[in-house]
Design a protein around this motif. Structure first.
Motif, PDB file in Angstrom:
ATOM      1  N   LEU A 613      14.531  28.202 -11.877  1.00  0.00           N
ATOM      2  CA  LEU A 613      13.262  27.468 -12.010  1.00  0.00           C
ATOM      3  C   LEU A 613      13.100  26.463 -10.874  1.00  0.00           C
ATOM      4  O   LEU A 613      12.015  26.332 -10.295  1.00  0.00           O
ATOM      5  N   ALA A 614      14.189  25.752 -10.579  1.00  0.00           N
ATOM      6  CA  ALA A 614      14.122  24.755  -9.505  1.00  0.00           C
ATOM      7  C   ALA A 614      13.844  25.450  -8.173  1.00  0.00           C
ATOM      8  O   ALA A 614      13.082  24.939  -7.345  1.00  0.00           O
ATOM      9  N   GLY A 615      14.431  26.637  -7.993  1.00  0.00           N
ATOM     10  CA  GLY A 615      14.182  27.397  -6.767  1.00  0.00           C
ATOM     11  C   GLY A 615      12.711  27.793  -6.658  1.00  0.00           C
ATOM     12  O   GLY A 615      12.119  27.750  -5.578  1.00  0.00           O
ATOM     13  N   GLU A 616      12.125  28.156  -7.785  1.00  0.00           N
ATOM     14  CA  GLU A 616      10.699  28.505  -7.776  1.00  0.00           C
ATOM     15  C   GLU A 616       9.848  27.283  -7.422  1.00  0.00           C
ATOM     16  O   GLU A 616       8.930  27.351  -6.613  1.00  0.00           O
ATOM     17  N   ARG A 617      10.188  26.176  -8.067  1.00  0.00           N
ATOM     18  CA  ARG A 617       9.416  24.943  -7.832  1.00  0.00           C
ATOM     19  C   ARG A 617       9.556  24.531  -6.360  1.00  0.00           C
ATOM     20  O   ARG A 617       8.570  24.161  -5.716  1.00  0.00           O
ATOM     21  N   ALA A 618      10.751  24.619  -5.847  1.00  0.00           N
ATOM     22  CA  ALA A 618      10.982  24.201  -4.457  1.00  0.00           C
ATOM     23  C   ALA A 618      10.198  25.093  -3.494  1.00  0.00           C
ATOM     24  O   ALA A 618       9.613  24.607  -2.525  1.00  0.00           O
ATOM     25  N   ALA A 619      10.177  26.390  -3.768  1.00  0.00           N
ATOM     26  CA  ALA A 619       9.458  27.308  -2.876  1.00  0.00           C
ATOM     27  C   ALA A 619       7.963  27.037  -2.930  1.00  0.00           C
ATOM     28  O   ALA A 619       7.259  27.149  -1.924  1.00  0.00           O
ATOM     29  N   ARG A 620       7.496  26.673  -4.106  1.00  0.00           N
ATOM     30  CA  ARG A 620       6.073  26.349  -4.243  1.00  0.00           C
ATOM     31  C   ARG A 620       5.740  25.127  -3.390  1.00  0.00           C
ATOM     32  O   ARG A 620       4.723  25.075  -2.708  1.00  0.00           O
ATOM     33  N   GLN A 621       6.631  24.147  -3.425  1.00  0.00           N
ATOM     34  CA  GLN A 621       6.390  22.935  -2.625  1.00  0.00           C
ATOM     35  C   GLN A 621       6.415  23.257  -1.133  1.00  0.00           C
ATOM     36  O   GLN A 621       5.698  22.668  -0.344  1.00  0.00           O
ATOM     37  N   ARG A 622       7.247  24.219  -0.762  1.00  0.00           N
ATOM     38  CA  ARG A 622       7.374  24.601   0.656  1.00  0.00           C
ATOM     39  C   ARG A 622       6.254  25.524   1.098  1.00  0.00           C
ATOM     40  O   ARG A 622       6.102  25.797   2.278  1.00  0.00           O
ATOM     41  N   HIS A 623       5.551  26.117   0.143  1.00  0.00           N
ATOM     42  CA  HIS A 623       4.485  27.099   0.414  1.00  0.00           C
ATOM     43  C   HIS A 623       5.013  28.392   1.001  1.00  0.00           C
ATOM     44  O   HIS A 623       4.259  29.182   1.549  1.00  0.00           O
ATOM     45  N   ASP A 624       6.302  28.592   0.960  1.00  0.00           N
ATOM     46  CA  ASP A 624       6.851  29.852   1.452  1.00  0.00           C
ATOM     47  C   ASP A 624       8.291  29.981   0.963  1.00  0.00           C
ATOM     48  O   ASP A 624       9.144  29.185   1.355  1.00  0.00           O
ATOM     49  N   PRO A 625       8.567  30.974   0.123  1.00  0.00           N
ATOM     50  CA  PRO A 625       9.924  31.104  -0.427  1.00  0.00           C
ATOM     51  C   PRO A 625      10.986  31.243   0.650  1.00  0.00           C
ATOM     52  O   PRO A 625      12.108  30.773   0.487  1.00  0.00           O
ATOM     53  N   SER A 626      10.645  31.886   1.778  1.00  0.00           N
ATOM     54  CA  SER A 626      11.684  32.128   2.775  1.00  0.00           C
ATOM     55  C   SER A 626      12.082  30.845   3.505  1.00  0.00           C
ATOM     56  O   SER A 626      13.107  30.803   4.183  1.00  0.00           O
ATOM     57  N   ALA A 627      11.286  29.802   3.365  1.00  0.00           N
ATOM     58  CA  ALA A 627      11.617  28.537   4.042  1.00  0.00           C
ATOM     59  C   ALA A 627      12.581  27.689   3.216  1.00  0.00           C
ATOM     60  O   ALA A 627      13.041  26.646   3.677  1.00  0.00           O
ATOM     61  N   LEU A 628      12.879  28.163   2.023  1.00  0.00           N
ATOM     62  CA  LEU A 628      13.719  27.382   1.109  1.00  0.00           C
ATOM     63  C   LEU A 628      15.147  27.210   1.642  1.00  0.00           C
ATOM     64  O   LEU A 628      15.745  28.162   2.134  1.00  0.00           O
ATOM     65  N   ILE A 629      15.687  26.007   1.541  1.00  0.00           N
ATOM     66  CA  ILE A 629      17.121  25.808   1.803  1.00  0.00           C
ATOM     67  C   ILE A 629      17.742  25.200   0.545  1.00  0.00           C
ATOM     68  O   ILE A 629      17.028  24.645  -0.313  1.00  0.00           O
ATOM     69  N   ALA A 630      19.068  25.315   0.456  1.00  0.00           N
ATOM     70  CA  ALA A 630      19.736  24.983  -0.809  1.00  0.00           C
ATOM     71  C   ALA A 630      19.438  23.552  -1.280  1.00  0.00           C
ATOM     72  O   ALA A 630      19.251  23.313  -2.477  1.00  0.00           O
ATOM     73  N   GLY A 631      19.375  22.630  -0.332  1.00  0.00           N
ATOM     74  CA  GLY A 631      19.112  21.231  -0.708  1.00  0.00           C
ATOM     75  C   GLY A 631      17.772  21.080  -1.423  1.00  0.00           C
ATOM     76  O   GLY A 631      17.610  20.195  -2.280  1.00  0.00           O
ATOM     77  N   ASP A 632      16.800  21.937  -1.072  1.00  0.00           N
ATOM     78  CA  ASP A 632      15.490  21.868  -1.741  1.00  0.00           C
ATOM     79  C   ASP A 632      15.632  22.130  -3.240  1.00  0.00           C
ATOM     80  O   ASP A 632      14.880  21.587  -4.054  1.00  0.00           O
ATOM     81  N   ILE A 633      16.576  23.024  -3.590  1.00  0.00           N
ATOM     82  CA  ILE A 633      16.753  23.362  -5.018  1.00  0.00           C
ATOM     83  C   ILE A 633      17.207  22.113  -5.770  1.00  0.00           C
ATOM     84  O   ILE A 633      16.723  21.813  -6.861  1.00  0.00           O
ATOM     85  N   ILE A 634      18.117  21.362  -5.148  1.00  0.00           N
ATOM     86  CA  ILE A 634      18.609  20.133  -5.806  1.00  0.00           C
ATOM     87  C   ILE A 634      17.455  19.167  -6.011  1.00  0.00           C
ATOM     88  O   ILE A 634      17.286  18.594  -7.098  1.00  0.00           O
ATOM     89  N   GLU A 635      16.638  19.018  -4.979  1.00  0.00           N
ATOM     90  CA  GLU A 635      15.533  18.053  -5.081  1.00  0.00           C
ATOM     91  C   GLU A 635      14.516  18.471  -6.127  1.00  0.00           C
ATOM     92  O   GLU A 635      13.783  17.643  -6.662  1.00  0.00           O
ATOM     93  N   ALA A 636      14.447  19.775  -6.414  1.00  0.00           N
ATOM     94  CA  ALA A 636      13.443  20.258  -7.386  1.00  0.00           C
ATOM     95  C   ALA A 636      13.993  20.294  -8.810  1.00  0.00           C
ATOM     96  O   ALA A 636      13.293  20.700  -9.733  1.00  0.00           O
TER      97      ALA A 636
END
Ligand SMILES: NC(=O)C1=CN([C@@H]2O[C@H](COP(=O)(O)OP(=O)(O)OC[C@H]3O[C@@H](n4cnc5c(N)ncnc54)[C@H](O)[C@@H]3O)[C@@H](O)[C@H]2O)[C@H](O)CC1
Ligand SMILES: [K+]
Length: 637
Positions: A613-636
Motif C-alpha cells: 500500500l505504501a508503495g502504491e501511495r508513494a508511486a502516486r505521489q511521484r506520478h510514475d511508479p518507475s521513479a519510486l525508490i525504497a526510501g519513498d516507501i518508508i515516507e509513505a
C-alpha cells in the motif's frame, strides 16, 4: 477470500452435491448466470464509454470481487488510480468509472475536471448509481440506486415515484442489439457453464452463437443437459471444423473451452479456437480460468487464452494469482455459485487473499495501528537490527527507519564500528551500537555482542546489507539458538541459512520469519529460481510447514506461509517496487510490527500488505511508479 486448488475445488463441489444435496446442475446454473452478469457489465461499460483505460496504470492491478463487494480501494483502472477517499482518478485528475470507498461501497458521482460527466456509474452489483448528466448538463440516462429504486439524481421531468417495480437489472442490457457473442464450448463442465451463460445472454437480448469445440454429442452429464436446453431454445450453434466461425463479426467471446478439469497443452480444435480468439482483437471473458492456464500453478500452456475478464467460480483459483497465468486472466471477478464458504473453512481453508477483512478475521490482527492514550515508547517494542556493511550500509538504514515508521517504539541498529561515524545523524531517531569489525565488515566474533544487545529486545532482525564473512554460518547459528525473541531473517543471512543444515540447530522457542526473494528462496530450497516461480504458493506452503518457519516469498503477489500450513497472497504493490532496498524496508516493517506484539503470521501478512500500500501511495505521489525508490516507501507508510 479463499484460494483453492483444482483438487480442493473438486472436493468442495462433491461435498456440496453429496452432503448438502444441491444438484450439480444447480451449481452450473449459478455459474452460467454469474458469467452472463459479468458479460453484461462489460457490455455496459463499453456502452457507457467510461474511460477505464487510464493513461497510467499498473500491470499488477486487478479487481477481485466477492459477491459484488470490491476489494477495498482497488479499481478496474489500476491500483494507483485512486483518490485518498477511494474514488477512481486517473493521473490527469479525471475520475474514471465507478467510484468506491475503501469499504467497497460506491461513494460518488463521476465527473471530469471540466465538470462534464466522465462515464456511467454503476454500483458494485452492476446497477446504475447516482445522477448521470451529459456535458451540456442534460440528463443522460435513468438513475437507479443499487437496489433498483430511483436514486437522488434525476433530470428534467423525472420524479421519485411513490411506487416502484424493478426487474432483473443484472441480466438486462439496454442496447443489447449491438452485441453478438461467440460462446466457445468445450466438452466438459466448463463448456456447460458457457452454454448456461449463453441462455441468459440471449434472454438479455444479446445475440449468441455456440461454437462447439467437439461434437455436441460428446458432451455428458450436466453439460449435455445444457446443450439440450440451448437447442430447445433455438440458440444458434456451430461445430468447429465442420461449420464456418466468423470471429470478425462478433463483439465478444466467452471462453468456456477448458476449466479446472483440463491438463497439458490444448489439443486440436481447442488450440485452434484459443489462437483464433486471442488473434481476434475482441474482448474475451473466461469462464472460471483462461483456457489452458494451469489452475494451480499459473503456468500457461501454449496457446493460452488472454482474457479481459475472468469470472472465477466459487473460490479464487491459485493459478489466477501466480504469474505468468495472472497476466492472462485480466480482471478477475470471483462469483459465488452456491458452494458455502463454511465448507472451505472446514477443510482448513488452505490459502486466502490478503485483504483487510482476512487480516481482521482469519489472522485476528488489529490493523488499526491505534495507539493507546497512555502509551509511551516502551509500549511499542524495541527492535534490534543487525545489518549493514561498508558497501551496503544503506540497507541497514532503510530497514531501521522502516521499523520506526511501522510504529515500534525504539530501534537499536548494530553495525560495524567503522561505519558508525558516517551514519550518525542519518536518522537521529535511531540508537546505534558498534558490533562489527574495524574494516566495515562483520566477523564471526561479533555474535556475542549481538546476543548481548538482544537481551530485553522484543525482536531481532538480521540480514540487510550484512554481506558474507568467514564463519558466518556459525555466527547465525549462535543468534538462532541464543536469541530469546522472535527473529526476522533476510538477505545474506538467508544465504547463510541456505548453506547450513539448520534443521539440526536447536529449535527455537520464538518464531522465525524468513523473507526471501525468489533467488534466495531457490538457494534455501535447493532448486532453480524458475522452479520457485513455477508454483510459489505450493512451494511456500510446503517449505514453511517443513521447516517450522513463517515464510514471506517476495515478488509479484508475495506469499506469506505459516508453519501451520496456511498461506496468504498479497496483491497490493506494483512492479515499480522492484528497486534496491525495497526488501530491506519490508524487513524493517515486519520487525517493527512484531515488536508491537503482533504474532509472526500477523506481522508478516500485515507488513507485506502495508508495504504494498505504501508503495502504491508513494508511486502516486511521484506520478510514475518507475521513479519510486525504497526510501519513498518508508515516507509513505
Ligand atoms: N464447483 C465446481 O468446481 C464447479 C465447476 N464447474 C465448472 O466445471 C469446470 C471443470 O469441469 P470438468 O468437466 O472437470 O473439466 P473441464 O471442463 O475443464 O474439461 C474437461 C474436458 O476437457 C478435455 N480436456 C482436458 N484437457 C484437455 C486438453 N489439454 N485439450 C483438449 N481437451 C482437453 C477432457 O477430455 C474433458 O472432456 C470448472 O472449471 C468450472 O468451469 C461447474 O460447472 C460448476 C461447479
Ligand atoms: K475457460
Amino acid at each position: 477470500m479463499y484460494i483453492v486448488t483444482a483438487q480442493d475445488m473438486r472436493e468442495l463441489d462433491r461435498q456440496t452435491i453429496e452432503r448438502l444435496g444441491i444438484p450439480a446442475v444447480a451449481l452450473m446454473e449459478n455459474a452460467g448466470r454469474a458469467i452472463a452478469e459479468e458479460i453484461i457489465k462489460l457490455c455496459r461499460r463499453r456502452f457507457g464509454g467510461a474511460d477505464t483505460s487510464a493513461a497510467w496504470t499498473l500491470g499488477t492491478s486487478r479487481t477481485v470481487q466477492d459477491g459484488g463487494a470490491r476489494q477495498p480501494g482497488r479499481t478496474e483502472a489500476g491500483a494507483l488510480d485512486r483518490s485518498p477517499d477511494g474514488g477512481a482518478y486517473s493521473p490527469g485528475g479525471t475520475r474514471g468509472d465507478g467510484v468506491y470507498g475503501p469499504d467497497g461501497t460506491w461513494v460518488g458521482r463521476v465527473y471530469g475536471p471540466d465538470g462534464a460527466w466522465a462515464g456511467r456509474v454503476y454500483g458494485p452489483d452492476g446497477t446504475w448509481g447516482d445522477g448521470v448528466y451529459g456535458p451540456d448538463g442534460a440528463w443522460a440516462g435513468r438513475v437507479y440506486g443499487p437496489d433498483g429504486t430511483q436514486g437522488t439524481g434525476g433530470g428534467p421531468g423525472i420524479k421519485r415515484p411513490g411506487f416502484t417495480v424493478s426487474g432483473d437489472a443484472a441480466l438486462t442490457l439496454g442496447r443489447a442489439g449491438a452485441e453478438h457473442w461467440l460462446v466457445l464450448v468445450g466438452k466438459g463442465n466448463n463448456g456447460g457453464d458457457g452454454i448456461a451463460a449463453a441462455r441468459h445472454l440471449r434472454e438479455a437480448g444479446i445475440a449468441v452463437t455456440l461454437v462447439y469445440a467437439a461434437a455436441p454429442e460428446s458432451l455428458a452429464g450436466e453439460a449435455a443437459l445444457q446443450r439440450d436446453a440451448a437447442a430447445a431454445m433455438g440458440l444458434p450453434a456451430v461445430v468447429y471444423g465442420r461449420d464456418r466461425v466468423d470471429f470478425a463479426a462478433c463483439s465478444g467471446i466467452l471462453d468456456a473451452l477448458l476449466g479446472t478439469g483440463s491438463a497439458g497443452a490444448p489439443r486440436g480444435a481447442y488450440a485452434e479456437l484459443i489462437a483464433a480468439a486471442n488473434g481476434s482483437g475482441k474482448p474475451v471473458v473466461s469462464a472460471d480460468i483462461p483456457s489452458r492456464l494451469d489452475a494451480d500453478t499459473g503456468q500457461t500452456h501454449k496457446p493460452c487464452i488472454h482474457a479481459a475478464v475472468t469470472v472465477c467460480l466459487a473460490f479464487l483459483k491459485r493459478g489466477l494469482l501466480q504469474y505468468p497465468g495472472a497476466g492472462n486472466a485480466g480482471q478477475v471477478v470471483v462469483r459465488s455459485i452456491g458452494i458455502p464458504a463454511a465448507l472451505a473453512r472446514e477443510g482448513g481453508g488452505p490459502a486466502s487473499l490478503l485483504t483487510p477483512e482476512v487480516l481482521r478475521t482469519r489472522l485476528q490482527g488489529d490493523v488499526s495501528r491505534r495507539r493507546s492514550p497512555e502509551g509511551h515508547k516502551g509500549t511499542y517494542g524495541h527492535v534490534l537490527l543487525a545489518a549493514g556493511s561498508l558497501s551496503m550500509s544503506g540497507a541497514g538504514l532503510l530497514a531501521a527507519r522502516a521499523a520506526l515508521r511501522a510504529g515500534c517504539g525504539l530501534v537499536t541498529w548494530a553495525l560495524p564500528s567503522m561505519l558508525l561515524p558516517y551514519v550518525i545523524g542519518a536518522a537521529p531517531e535511531l540508537m546505534l551500537a558498534a558490533a562489527g569489525g574495524e574494516n566495515g565488515t562483520w566477523s564471526a566474533g561479533t555474535a556475542a555482542e549481538v546476543l548481548r544487545l538482544s537481551t530485553g529486545r522484543d525482536v531481532t532482525a538480521v540480514g540487510p546489507g550484512l554481506g558474507r564473512f568467514p564463519g558466518d554460518q556459525e555466527w547465525l547459528r549462535a543468534l538462532w539458538e541464543g536469541i530469546d525473541a522472535p527473529m526476522v531473517i533476510d538477505a545474506d543471512a538467508l544465504n547463510m541459512l541456505a548453506d547450513s543444515d539448520y534443521s539440526s540447530w536447536t529449535s527455537r522457542r520464538h518464531p522465525v520469519i524468513l523473507t526471501p526473494h525468489p533467488g534466495e528462496m531457490a538457494r534455501l530450497a535447493g532448486i532453480s529460481t524458475a522452479e520457485v516461480q513455477r508454483d510459489r504458493i505450493g512451494l511456500a506452503l510446503a517449505y514453511a510447514r517443513e521447516h517450522g518457519v513463517t515464510l514471506v516469498l517476495k515478488g509479484a503477489h508475495t506469499v506469506v506461509a505459516t508453519p501451520e500450513g496456511e498461506a496468504y497472497v498479497n496483491i497490493t504493490g506494483h512492479p515499480g517496487m522492484g528497486t534496491g532496498g525495497a526488501g530491506d524496508v519490508l524487513t524493517g516493517i515486519i520487525a517493527g510490527l512484531l515488536a508491537q506484539g503482533l504474532n509472526a503470521a500477523q506481522a508478516a501478512a500485515f507488513g507485506v500488505y502495508l508495504h504494498g500500500l505504501a508503495g502504491e501511495r508513494a508511486a502516486r505521489q511521484r506520478h510514475d511508479p518507475s521513479a519510486l525508490i525504497a526510501g519513498d516507501i518508508i515516507e509513505a507508510l
